[in-house]
Structures are given as structure tokens and as C-alpha cells.
Design an enzyme around this catalytic site. Structure first.
Site, PDB file in Angstrom:
ATOM      1  N   SER A  33     -22.946 -42.833   2.401  1.00  0.00           N
ATOM      2  CA  SER A  33     -22.342 -44.132   2.736  1.00  0.00           C
ATOM      3  C   SER A  33     -22.422 -44.350   4.234  1.00  0.00           C
ATOM      4  O   SER A  33     -22.207 -43.429   5.029  1.00  0.00           O
ATOM      5  CB  SER A  33     -20.905 -44.198   2.227  1.00  0.00           C
ATOM      6  OG  SER A  33     -20.087 -43.307   2.925  1.00  0.00           O
TER       7      SER A  33
ATOM      8  N   GLY B 184     -20.932 -47.098   6.081  1.00  0.00           N
ATOM      9  CA  GLY B 184     -20.018 -48.145   6.551  1.00  0.00           C
ATOM     10  C   GLY B 184     -20.588 -49.529   6.303  1.00  0.00           C
ATOM     11  O   GLY B 184     -21.044 -49.832   5.192  1.00  0.00           O
TER      12      GLY B 184
ATOM     13  N   GLY C  95     -23.937 -50.249   4.369  1.00  0.00           N
ATOM     14  CA  GLY C  95     -24.116 -50.039   2.926  1.00  0.00           C
ATOM     15  C   GLY C  95     -24.277 -48.597   2.528  1.00  0.00           C
ATOM     16  O   GLY C  95     -23.516 -47.722   2.976  1.00  0.00           O
TER      17      GLY C  95
ATOM     18  N   GLY D 291     -14.300 -45.137   1.745  1.00  0.00           N
ATOM     19  CA  GLY D 291     -15.030 -44.106   1.011  1.00  0.00           C
ATOM     20  C   GLY D 291     -14.309 -43.763  -0.295  1.00  0.00           C
ATOM     21  O   GLY D 291     -14.932 -43.645  -1.356  1.00  0.00           O
ATOM     22  N   ASP D 292     -12.982 -43.620  -0.229  1.00  0.00           N
ATOM     23  CA  ASP D 292     -12.193 -43.301  -1.441  1.00  0.00           C
ATOM     24  C   ASP D 292     -12.316 -44.443  -2.455  1.00  0.00           C
ATOM     25  O   ASP D 292     -12.413 -44.211  -3.666  1.00  0.00           O
ATOM     26  CB  ASP D 292     -10.708 -43.117  -1.078  1.00  0.00           C
ATOM     27  CG  ASP D 292     -10.522 -42.041  -0.024  1.00  0.00           C
ATOM     28  OD1 ASP D 292     -11.374 -41.135   0.048  1.00  0.00           O
ATOM     29  OD2 ASP D 292      -9.525 -42.114   0.719  1.00  0.00           O
TER      30      ASP D 292
HETATM   31  P1  ADP Z   1     -15.905 -43.198   4.490  1.00  0.00           P
HETATM   32  O1  ADP Z   1     -14.618 -43.966   4.345  1.00  0.00           O
HETATM   33  O2  ADP Z   1     -16.006 -42.030   3.555  1.00  0.00           O
HETATM   34  O3  ADP Z   1     -16.235 -42.885   5.931  1.00  0.00           O
HETATM   35  P2  ADP Z   1     -17.750 -45.461   4.609  1.00  0.00           P
HETATM   36  O4  ADP Z   1     -17.055 -45.923   5.852  1.00  0.00           O
HETATM   37  O5  ADP Z   1     -19.217 -45.208   4.725  1.00  0.00           O
HETATM   38  O6  ADP Z   1     -17.066 -44.185   3.956  1.00  0.00           O
HETATM   39  O7  ADP Z   1     -17.490 -46.597   3.510  1.00  0.00           O
HETATM   40  C1  ADP Z   1     -17.822 -46.516   2.139  1.00  0.00           C
HETATM   41  C2  ADP Z   1     -18.383 -47.859   1.679  1.00  0.00           C
HETATM   42  O8  ADP Z   1     -17.445 -48.926   1.975  1.00  0.00           O
HETATM   43  C3  ADP Z   1     -19.690 -48.266   2.397  1.00  0.00           C
HETATM   44  O9  ADP Z   1     -20.818 -47.701   1.742  1.00  0.00           O
HETATM   45  C4  ADP Z   1     -19.629 -49.797   2.281  1.00  0.00           C
HETATM   46  O10 ADP Z   1     -20.030 -50.220   0.991  1.00  0.00           O
HETATM   47  C5  ADP Z   1     -18.119 -50.085   2.436  1.00  0.00           C
HETATM   48  N1  ADP Z   1     -17.762 -50.332   3.853  1.00  0.00           N
HETATM   49  C6  ADP Z   1     -17.199 -49.468   4.731  1.00  0.00           C
HETATM   50  N2  ADP Z   1     -17.022 -50.026   5.947  1.00  0.00           N
HETATM   51  C7  ADP Z   1     -17.469 -51.294   5.858  1.00  0.00           C
HETATM   52  C8  ADP Z   1     -17.559 -52.403   6.754  1.00  0.00           C
HETATM   53  N3  ADP Z   1     -17.168 -52.304   8.034  1.00  0.00           N
HETATM   54  N4  ADP Z   1     -18.099 -53.557   6.296  1.00  0.00           N
HETATM   55  C9  ADP Z   1     -18.510 -53.660   5.018  1.00  0.00           C
HETATM   56  N5  ADP Z   1     -18.443 -52.669   4.124  1.00  0.00           N
HETATM   57  C10 ADP Z   1     -17.944 -51.497   4.517  1.00  0.00           C
END
Ligand code: ADP
Length: 308
Positions: A220, A222, A225, A251-252
Site C-alpha cells: 500500500s 498511501g 494506491g 491500512g487497517d
Molecule cells: P498504512 O496505514 O498501513 O500505512 P497506507 O497509508 O498505505 O497504509 O493506506 C492504505 C490504503 O488507504 C492505500 O492503499 C489507499 O488506498 C488508502 N489511502 C491511504 N492514504 C491515503 C490518502 N492520503 N489519500 C487517498 N487514499 C489513501
């Protein structure tokens, strides 16, 4: 029913104050407590998507009772193992300009018989579940391969697992062949030593993680995508731009989306759309591990999946 594992849950306490001043006494009406820990966020989001949840882990003391009570309100079925120790409290103090200090308790030491009791509870109940999510850190007193043991039990019963953890707990338990692992960008970089600066690097890192034992890896990224590579196929998930509110717990939320998608029998593209829609919806909410099901539905129509 979806099973969640949270071995190191916490009561998350937030206090908002005007400003930090050493030696002062602060009074505030603006504070909250909630049931925290990554797996409990997953449980909450699964419930928000309308599916049944059974939650495993360790709980003890008055903080443990508080979490049990919160789970009851959410109608999450408790499969928690009662422990002698006291479930940890994590504190976040925030001032008016948004500066904060977080104090995380290490948590109780789990006794060997408590670990055995959790394992036998898990073995006994496993056939009730369609899929198991395993999230977060491993508490003191518990061996690093505990997640591997849970994954073996699930695999023997043909039940898919989703593992979302980091550092030693991640690498040690990949050997057990979890169905999906969901590291984020920073976690992949620290596990593989490969920088996530190009698609080529992302794919190389994903393949390295598959070689270590995972069946599928969801990296993932953020706002960028997700990449998903493994026995289900090779995909890049393109997501719409949103106004970010708070991405903690995204992420959760995406783990919850994966679990619900598989348990509802969606095809892999449908699962990926639901997982990402949940992550995005969480990023649009103030609270951690919260989604809006109406927004999730709308987002699934705006997410595009391309094959690699
Ligand atoms: P974690 O919380 O484990 O660090 P991520 O930040 O990669 O995981 O987020 C998981 C998913 O949530 C991403 O793959 C995306 O689909 C969505 N997401 C997270 N942050 C954003 C953001 N700033 N804008 C749009 N979607 C987000």
C-alpha cells in the site's frame, strides 16, 4: 464470520490541551478513550461494512474490561483470552497548534499458559471463520513465530489469512505462507532494502516478499494506491484524489476491506476495489479506523485496476 487477531490491544486515550508547559496543570473537557490496536480497528471497520466479527487476543485488568465493553457495543463476538496482566493504555496529548506527544505503554507480559490457552481457543473455533486477519505487534513474553502458528492452523483448515505486521514479526512469520501480507511503503523498504521509487523496484520488492513465503503481497502506497502481486494475479490499483483528513488507520481499514471482499466471494478486482475504498474512506474521516459505507460504495466505482 471474519476472525481478527489483536495480541497487543490498547485503550487509546486522547487529551486536547491549549499548549504544552512543563510543570503546569492542565484541565480539559476535550478528551476521549477508544478501543485501540490495529486488529480492533479492523474489527470495527468490518462491522461498519455489516459483516460478523469474532475477535481473538489477550485482555486483562480494568482496561481489558473497558475494551470488552466497547466490543460488545459494536457487536463484535469476543474470543479473547483473559490474562493476569493489565492491557496497556496509549496516551496522545495534542495542543491547539496540533503538536502532540504520544506515550505508548509496552503492555503486559503474557504467560506461557495464556499463550497456550489462546492457541487452543483458536484451534477449537477456527472452522467458524471464512478468513482470519492478524494485525499489529507481538506482546512481551510471546515468541516471534506465534503468527506463523496461527497461520498454520488456518491453512490446515483451508482458511485464508491476512497478515499486517512489521519488523521481525513480519519476516519470521512469512514462512508460514499467509494468503495476503499488506506492508506499506516504509515497511517494504525496511524489509527488502529496496527503495519504492519506481514501478520496477516495487515489483522486484514484491517478488522478494513472495519468495519469503507469502502467497500474495499488497504493497500500500498511501495516496498513490496499491500494487498487488501473487497467485491471484498482478495488479496496480489507481485511486482518486481526495481531501485528506487523517490517514491513520487506513491500512487497517484496507485489511478489513480485503477480508470482507473475500468473505463475500467477490472476484479479485472487486476485492481490491473494496480494500482501497475502505482505506480512502478512512483517510477522509477524523477518527482512526472509521469508514462511511456510502462513501465506500461511491469510491469503489471510481477506483481503476490495471493488470501488470
Ligand atoms: P498504512 O496505514 O498501513 O500505512 P497506507 O497509508 O498505505 O497504509 O493506506 C492504505 C490504503 O488507504 C492505500 O492503499 C489507499 O488506498 C488508502 N489511502 C491511504 N492514504 C491515503 C490518502 N492520503 N489519500 C487517498 N487514499 C489513501
Amino acid at each position: 464470520m471474519i476472525g481478527t487477531v489483536t495480541l497487543n490491544p490498547a485503550v487509546d486515550r486522547r487529551y486536547n490541551i491549549d499548549k504544552f508547559e512543563i510543570g503546569s496543570v492542565k484541565r480539559t473537557k476535550n478528551y476521549s478513550a477508544s478501543a485501540g490496536g490495529k486488529g480492533l480497528n479492523v474489527s470495527r471497520v468490518v462491522r461498519m461494512l455489516g459483516e460478523e466479527v469474532g475477535a481473538f487476543g489477550f485482555l486483562g485488568g480494568s482496561t481489558g474490561d473497558y475494551i470488552l465493553n466497547e466490543l460488545e457495543k459494536l457487536e463484535v463476538k469476543s474470543y479473547f483470552t483473559k490474562i493476569q496482566g493489565t492491557t496497556r493504555t496509549c496516551l496522545n496529548i495534542i495542543d491547539e497548534i496540533g503538536d502532540n506527544i504520544e506515550i505508548l505503554e509496552k503492555g503486559p507480559i503474557i504467560e506461557e499458559e495464556e499463550v497456550n490457552s489462546l492457541l487452543s481457543k483458536f484451534k477449537k473455533a477456527i472452522t467458524k471463520f471464512d478468513i482470519i486477519t492478524i494485525s499489529g505487534s507481538i506482546p512481551l513474553g510471546v515468541k516471534d513465530n506465534i503468527y506463523g502458528e496461527l497461520i498454520h492452523i488456518a491453512n490446515k483448515n483451508n482458511i485464508k489469512t491476512i497478515l499486517d505486521t512489521s519488523k521481525g514479526a513480519f519476516i519470521e512469520n512469512l514462512k508460514a505462507s499467509p494468503y495476503i501480507v499488506k506492508p506499506n511503503k516504509e515497511e517494504v523498504e525496511s524489509i527488502t532494502g529496496i527503495s519504492m521509487c519506481s514501478e520496477e523496484n516495487i515489483i522486484t520488492a514484491a517478488e522478494k516478499i513472495l519468495e519469503l513465503g507469502a502467497k500474495n503481497v499488497a504493497i500500500s502506497l498511501g495516496a498513490e494506491g496499491m500494487y498487488f502481486i501473487g497467485v491471484e494475479g498482478r495488479f496496480k490499483v489507481n485511486i482518486p484524489k481526495i481531501e485528506l483528513v487523517n490517514a491513520v488507520g487506513s491500512g487497517d481499514s484496507s485489511v478489513a476491506g480485503f477480508a470482507v471482499g473475500f468473505s463475500q466471494g467477490l472476484d479479485i478486482e472487486g476485492v481490491l476495489k473494496l480494500a482501497n475504498a475502505c482505506g480512502i474512506s478512512n483517510a477522509m474521516e477524523k477518527n482512526t479506523g472509521f469508514i462511511d459505507p456510502v462513501v465506500v460504495k461511491d469510491l469503489t466505482e471510481k477506483i481503476e485496476i490495471s493488470s501488470l
